[in-house]
Scaffold this active site. Structure first.
Site, PDB file in Angstrom:
ATOM      1  N   GLY A 179       0.729  -1.250  -0.116  1.00  0.00           N
ATOM      2  CA  GLY A 179      -0.148  -0.049   0.112  1.00  0.00           C
ATOM      3  C   GLY A 179       0.917   1.128  -0.009  1.00  0.00           C
ATOM      4  N   CYS A 180       0.307   2.183   0.627  1.00  0.00           N
ATOM      5  CA  CYS A 180       1.089   3.481   0.716  1.00  0.00           C
ATOM      6  C   CYS A 180       2.363   3.280   1.539  1.00  0.00           C
ATOM      7  CB  CYS A 180       0.012   4.463   1.358  1.00  0.00           C
ATOM      8  SG  CYS A 180       0.908   6.027   1.507  1.00  0.00           S
ATOM      9  N   PHE A 181       3.382   3.746   0.755  1.00  0.00           N
ATOM     10  CA  PHE A 181       4.709   3.781   1.462  1.00  0.00           C
ATOM     11  C   PHE A 181       4.984   4.394   2.672  1.00  0.00           C
ATOM     12  CE2 PHE A 181       6.580   6.442  -2.490  1.00  0.00           C
ATOM     13  CZ  PHE A 181       6.094   7.400  -2.093  1.00  0.00           C
ATOM     14  N   TRP A 182       4.154   5.444   2.962  1.00  0.00           N
ATOM     15  CA  TRP A 182       4.083   6.359   3.917  1.00  0.00           C
ATOM     16  C   TRP A 182       3.750   5.396   5.431  1.00  0.00           C
ATOM     17  CZ3 TRP A 182       0.617  10.856   2.190  1.00  0.00           C
ATOM     18  CH2 TRP A 182       1.327  11.574   1.612  1.00  0.00           C
ATOM     19  N   CYS A 183       2.946   4.364   5.030  1.00  0.00           N
ATOM     20  CA  CYS A 183       2.656   3.583   6.383  1.00  0.00           C
ATOM     21  C   CYS A 183       3.547   2.558   6.761  1.00  0.00           C
ATOM     22  CB  CYS A 183       1.110   2.724   5.926  1.00  0.00           C
ATOM     23  SG  CYS A 183      -0.304   3.637   5.478  1.00  0.00           S
TER      24      CYS A 183
END
Length: 181
Positions: free
Chosen positions: A12-16
């Site tokens: 998913g989102c790399f920030w997570c």
């Protein structure tokens, strides 16, 4: 990089992923970026179109004497849903797929073993769709993505999407948290 290894993961989102792995003891650095596509040197806007073939990934450098590759994968499977094809929550598209980009045959074997073990344990009702493939190229993301959650904890996406994943990680892996410097 004596006694260091690298893991490249898409969930998913790399920030997570970055927000969690930055807090895991034994992980020395985490860089958000892109892997698994066909376009050289992609940027965020291009990857978000879904036409470059890249996934948002994190590349974590870790000390295997402090945290094993298997343990990294166990955390990885705790903080994302590996049963949804090309999506994590509201984030949809091939750039949000679940994938493990391996750096060696040993990593590939470990990844496949972890997936097999999770499937045998029937952790999820649906089958795991996480792709396992050798890393061919990693492209670091633009600088503004670095440590995004740490720098923007009050941003709505961070509060609604990332914070619950970080909290889940902290609760389940309390003894594995990095000690404050």
């Amino acid at each position: 990089m004596a006694n260091k290894e690298v893991a490249t993961l898409a969930g998913g989102c790399f920030w997570c992923l970055e927000a969690v792995f930055e807090e895991l003891r034994g992980v020395e650095s985490v860089v958000s970026g892109y892997a698994g596509g066909t376009v050289p040197n992609p940027g965020y806007d291009a990857v978000c179109t879904g036409r470059t073939g890249h996934a948002e990934v994190v590349q974590a450098v870790f000390d295997p004497e402090q945290v094993s590759y298997r343990e990294l994968l166990e955390v990885f499977f705790t903080i994302h849903d590996p049963t949804t094809l090309n999506r994590q929550g509201a984030d949809a598209g091939t750039q949000y797929r679940s994938a493990i980009f391996t750096h060696s045959p040993e990593q590939e074997q470990t990844a496949r073993e972890v997936i097999r073990d999770l499937e045998e344990e029937a952790v999820w009702e649906d089958p795991i769709v996480t792709q396992v493939e050798p890393l061919t190229q990693f492209y670091p993301a633009e600088d503004y993505h670095a440590s995004y959650y740490r720098r923007n904890p009050r941003q709505p996406y961070c509060q609604v999407v990332i914070a619950p994943k970080v909290a889940k990680f902290r609760q389940k892996y309390l003894s594995r948290l990095r000690q404050p410097a």
